[in-house]
Design an enzyme around this catalytic site. Structure first.
Site, PDB file in Angstrom:
ATOM      1  N   LYS A   1       0.853  -1.183   0.000  1.00  0.00           N
ATOM      2  CA  LYS A   1       0.000   0.000   0.000  1.00  0.00           C
ATOM      3  C   LYS A   1       0.892   1.236   0.000  1.00  0.00           C
ATOM      4  O   LYS A   1       2.032   1.140   0.475  1.00  0.00           O
ATOM      5  CB  LYS A   1      -0.925  -0.006   1.209  1.00  0.00           C
ATOM      6  CG  LYS A   1      -0.192   0.329   2.516  1.00  0.00           C
ATOM      7  CD  LYS A   1      -1.147   0.624   3.625  1.00  0.00           C
ATOM      8  CE  LYS A   1      -0.440   1.303   4.763  1.00  0.00           C
ATOM      9  NZ  LYS A   1      -1.219   1.540   5.940  1.00  0.00           N
TER      10      LYS A   1
ATOM     11  N   ASP B   1      -4.598   5.995   5.129  1.00  0.00           N
ATOM     12  CA  ASP B   1      -3.631   5.048   5.693  1.00  0.00           C
ATOM     13  C   ASP B   1      -4.323   3.847   6.335  1.00  0.00           C
ATOM     14  O   ASP B   1      -3.819   2.726   6.259  1.00  0.00           O
ATOM     15  CB  ASP B   1      -2.778   5.775   6.745  1.00  0.00           C
ATOM     16  CG  ASP B   1      -1.733   4.844   7.358  1.00  0.00           C
ATOM     17  OD1 ASP B   1      -1.033   4.175   6.580  1.00  0.00           O
ATOM     18  OD2 ASP B   1      -1.636   4.772   8.593  1.00  0.00           O
TER      19      ASP B   1
ATOM     20  N   HIS C   1      -7.166  -0.537   4.934  1.00  0.00           N
ATOM     21  CA  HIS C   1      -7.313  -1.763   5.728  1.00  0.00           C
ATOM     22  C   HIS C   1      -8.740  -2.026   6.226  1.00  0.00           C
ATOM     23  O   HIS C   1      -9.274  -3.116   6.073  1.00  0.00           O
ATOM     24  CB  HIS C   1      -6.406  -1.709   6.959  1.00  0.00           C
ATOM     25  CG  HIS C   1      -4.950  -1.594   6.633  1.00  0.00           C
ATOM     26  ND1 HIS C   1      -4.301  -2.503   5.837  1.00  0.00           N
ATOM     27  CD2 HIS C   1      -4.022  -0.688   6.987  1.00  0.00           C
ATOM     28  CE1 HIS C   1      -3.021  -2.163   5.726  1.00  0.00           C
ATOM     29  NE2 HIS C   1      -2.840  -1.057   6.409  1.00  0.00           N
TER      30      HIS C   1
HETATM   31  P1  NDP Z   1      12.036   3.096   2.646  1.00  0.00           P
HETATM   32  O1  NDP Z   1      12.145   4.500   2.144  1.00  0.00           O
HETATM   33  O2  NDP Z   1      12.534   2.770   4.006  1.00  0.00           O
HETATM   34  O3  NDP Z   1      12.792   2.126   1.623  1.00  0.00           O
HETATM   35  C1  NDP Z   1      12.649   2.253   0.253  1.00  0.00           C
HETATM   36  C2  NDP Z   1      13.552   1.258  -0.452  1.00  0.00           C
HETATM   37  O4  NDP Z   1      13.400   1.428  -1.865  1.00  0.00           O
HETATM   38  C3  NDP Z   1      15.026   1.436  -0.127  1.00  0.00           C
HETATM   39  O5  NDP Z   1      15.601   0.170   0.010  1.00  0.00           O
HETATM   40  C4  NDP Z   1      15.547   2.131  -1.390  1.00  0.00           C
HETATM   41  O6  NDP Z   1      16.907   1.814  -1.520  1.00  0.00           O
HETATM   42  C5  NDP Z   1      14.691   1.450  -2.439  1.00  0.00           C
HETATM   43  N1  NDP Z   1      14.658   2.164  -3.708  1.00  0.00           N
HETATM   44  C6  NDP Z   1      14.290   3.460  -3.934  1.00  0.00           C
HETATM   45  N2  NDP Z   1      14.419   3.755  -5.245  1.00  0.00           N
HETATM   46  C7  NDP Z   1      14.870   2.618  -5.859  1.00  0.00           C
HETATM   47  C8  NDP Z   1      15.202   2.292  -7.188  1.00  0.00           C
HETATM   48  N3  NDP Z   1      15.088   3.181  -8.197  1.00  0.00           N
HETATM   49  N4  NDP Z   1      15.636   1.046  -7.461  1.00  0.00           N
HETATM   50  C9  NDP Z   1      15.764   0.130  -6.472  1.00  0.00           C
HETATM   51  N5  NDP Z   1      15.453   0.383  -5.195  1.00  0.00           N
HETATM   52  C10 NDP Z   1      15.022   1.618  -4.885  1.00  0.00           C
HETATM   53  O7  NDP Z   1      10.496   2.706   2.459  1.00  0.00           O
HETATM   54  P2  NDP Z   1       9.641   1.649   3.317  1.00  0.00           P
HETATM   55  O8  NDP Z   1      10.422   0.414   3.455  1.00  0.00           O
HETATM   56  O9  NDP Z   1       9.138   2.330   4.511  1.00  0.00           O
HETATM   57  O10 NDP Z   1       8.370   1.440   2.367  1.00  0.00           O
HETATM   58  C11 NDP Z   1       8.401   0.617   1.196  1.00  0.00           C
HETATM   59  C12 NDP Z   1       6.979   0.413   0.714  1.00  0.00           C
HETATM   60  O11 NDP Z   1       6.231  -0.261   1.713  1.00  0.00           O
HETATM   61  C13 NDP Z   1       6.216   1.714   0.443  1.00  0.00           C
HETATM   62  O12 NDP Z   1       5.325   1.489  -0.615  1.00  0.00           O
HETATM   63  C14 NDP Z   1       5.426   1.920   1.715  1.00  0.00           C
HETATM   64  O13 NDP Z   1       4.254   2.692   1.491  1.00  0.00           O
HETATM   65  C15 NDP Z   1       5.070   0.478   2.070  1.00  0.00           C
HETATM   66  N6  NDP Z   1       4.785   0.265   3.484  1.00  0.00           N
HETATM   67  C16 NDP Z   1       5.702   0.554   4.452  1.00  0.00           C
HETATM   68  C17 NDP Z   1       5.447   0.296   5.781  1.00  0.00           C
HETATM   69  C18 NDP Z   1       6.471   0.569   6.842  1.00  0.00           C
HETATM   70  O14 NDP Z   1       6.122   0.377   8.032  1.00  0.00           O
HETATM   71  N7  NDP Z   1       7.677   1.000   6.515  1.00  0.00           N
HETATM   72  C19 NDP Z   1       4.128  -0.269   6.205  1.00  0.00           C
HETATM   73  C20 NDP Z   1       3.250  -0.583   5.094  1.00  0.00           C
HETATM   74  C21 NDP Z   1       3.580  -0.313   3.814  1.00  0.00           C
HETATM   75  P3  NDP Z   1      17.931   2.687  -2.399  1.00  0.00           P
HETATM   76  O15 NDP Z   1      17.551   4.117  -2.248  1.00  0.00           O
HETATM   77  O16 NDP Z   1      19.273   2.301  -1.870  1.00  0.00           O
HETATM   78  O17 NDP Z   1      17.770   2.180  -3.795  1.00  0.00           O
END
Ligand code: NDP
Length: 454
Positions: free
Chosen positions: A131, A218, A223
């Protein structure tokens, strides 16, 4: 590991992966010793396989699953998933049953889908999306069209981990396996249903995402509407993905804001400075990264109607708030009172109340009985039972479906669009200022004057 599923996590160094996905994978592997996973972690870090192995070990340890780490064959691939050549090189080395988990920001997922072609995707691979799925109905529809050009719908997993929660799954057993409940599960006998998910957590540094989403998107859109769909669904013949998702989607198609009046049927508020569980919280507007002019709510409540023969006239009130003291997390089903109480029985004969508490999972039923002291005076009594945690936590349940290629607990494309359609009139009314943005101190139950739901 020839029989292993290949799980590719895009965004492996991110918060979701380390805090939720990898611990869930650890729990799943510890629970199912014969399962094997080849993990490919990818993003743009300067990592080696060793770094990923270390991340896996640490995350598995948080789930008490250290021993299972040795059953994961982990490798890291530096990949920019918005570049077709990077994606193509990575996908070419994926064999067997493949799951591609997009744990990256939504804008990056969308860009990756522009770079992906159907030919690059290994046969039968599933695509897992987090999401938020789009930002409104139109963008969800566009995303669905893009996905349909890449794989079939049964290969798309739109994750809603609430569907993997043991309480949500408990609803199915309680309702469909008890003659005591199933015949009463309609407007004939049920007066109202509340689904409440409040939490003590505040923003926790997630302004980048949350400040443009707010509690309505959210939690309610993402949910709680899915929980409503499970509560209100017709009885499916099987829990196979086709039956289950057809019946839950039918509920969402029939659901609208109560009385078509978003101004009267919704409320919103945001927290000011206060103390939650002994911890001081700043005002939401003073949290780093928040733009106060956005007017983002941290507490949302709205009442919906499921307009079909079973539910017409029954209010379903959904609420979720952050920084709430003593937060409620429960589904409350209020039954209608009986039509007539024999003359001679005194006291209140309020309708029975069935509650499903979420975490710790518990079911309770409030009933009227004859009093212990005076047998002609009605008293309230509560029967209750702990339901236990469920063998798997929500994300592990979701991952199990992903690795098995079973999308039963994933949100179907049309359901994702419907949930945006349902909340859209509320978002418009809030944008117009038809519903005031109220305030509540962090640690309180909500704004003064809001009657408690439960
Ligand atoms: P983060 O910002 O912590 O992590 C994002 C990740 O994406 C990093 O590993 C980043 O690594 C990678 N990334 C960004 N751009 C690229 C690219 N062009 N190619 C490859 N990798 C890339 O985000 P979250 O982990 O918090 O969230 C991820 C997803 O999960 C989102 O959609 C969020 O809405 C969803 N979500 C998150 C929750 C949470 O609690 N964190 C809960 C529910 C959903 P790098 O920049 O090194 O490439």
């Amino acid at each position: 590991m020839t029989d292993a599923t290949t799980l590719v996590i895009f965004g492996v160094s991110g918060d979701l992966t380390s805090r939720l996905l990898l611990p869930a994978l650890g729990q799943l592997l510890a629970h199912e010793p014969s399962r094997r996973v080849r993990l490919i972690g990818a993003d743009r870090e300067d990592w080696t396989d060793r770094d990923l192995e270390e991340l896996v070990r640490t995350a598995f340890a948080t789930a008490g699953a250290e021993a299972a780490a040795s059953r994961v064959d982990a490798s890291y691939r530096r990949t920019d998933i918005t570049r077709a050549e990077d994606l193509s090189a990575l996908l070419a080395e994926c064999t067997g049953q493949v799951a591609l988990y997009f744990a990256v920001p939504p804008s990056v997922t969308t860009a990756a889908f522009q770079a992906l072609t159907a030919q690059m995707i290994p046969d039968g691979a599933v695509l897992v999306l987090e999401k938020p799925f789009g930002v409104d109905e139109e963008s969800a529809r566009t995303l669905n069209r893009t996905l349909a050009g890449l794989v079939s719908e049964s290969q798309v997993f739109r994750v809603d981990h609430f569907l993997g929660r043991s309480t949500t799954l408990n609803l199915l057993g309680a309702r469909f396996a008890n003659r005591l409940l199933e015949p009463l599960w309609s407007a004939e006998s049920i007066e109202s249903i509340d689904i409440v998910y409040d939490e003590q957590l505040g923003l926790e540094g997630r302004a980048g995402y949350y400040d443009s989403a707010g509690a309505m998107v959210d939690m309610i859109q993402s949910h709680l509407l899915q929980v409503l769909a499970v509560l209100a669904m017709e009885q499916p013949a099987t829990l196979g993905e086709v039956d289950f998702r057809a019946t839950t989607s039918a509920v969402l198609r029939a659901t609208s804001i109560w009385a078509d009046d978003p101004a009267a049927s919704s409320r919103r508020a945001r927290y000011t400075a206060g103390t939650v569980a002994g911890i001081d919280k700043p005002s939401y507007v003073d949290e780093p990264g928040v733009d106060p002019t956005r007017g983002t709510e941290t507490l949302a409540e709205a009442t919906f109607e499921v307009r079909n023969a079973r539910w017409s006239g029954v209010p379903f009130t959904l609420r979720s708030g952050k920084a709430i003291g003593d937060p409620a997390r429960e589904i409350v089903v209020r039954f209608r009172p009986v039509r007539h109480v024999p003359v001679g029985l005194t006291g209140s004969a309020a309708g029975a109340v069935l509650r499903f508490s979420l975490g710790p999972d518990r079911i309770s039923l409030e009933l009227n009985v004859n009093g212990a002291d005076d047998p002609f005076e009605l008293e309230r009594t509560t029967l209750s039972a702990d339901l236990g945690e469920g063998a798997l936590k929500a994300y592990a349940e979701v991952l199990s479906g992903v690795l098995d290629g079973d999308p039963m607990l994933a949100v179907r494309g049309d359901a994702a669009e419907e949930s945006w359609r349902i909340v859209e009139p509320i978002r418009q009314a809030w944008k117009r200022g038809d519903v005031p943005l109220e305030e509540y101190p962090a640690g309180s139950p909500g704004p003064e004057g809001w009657a408690a739901l439960s």
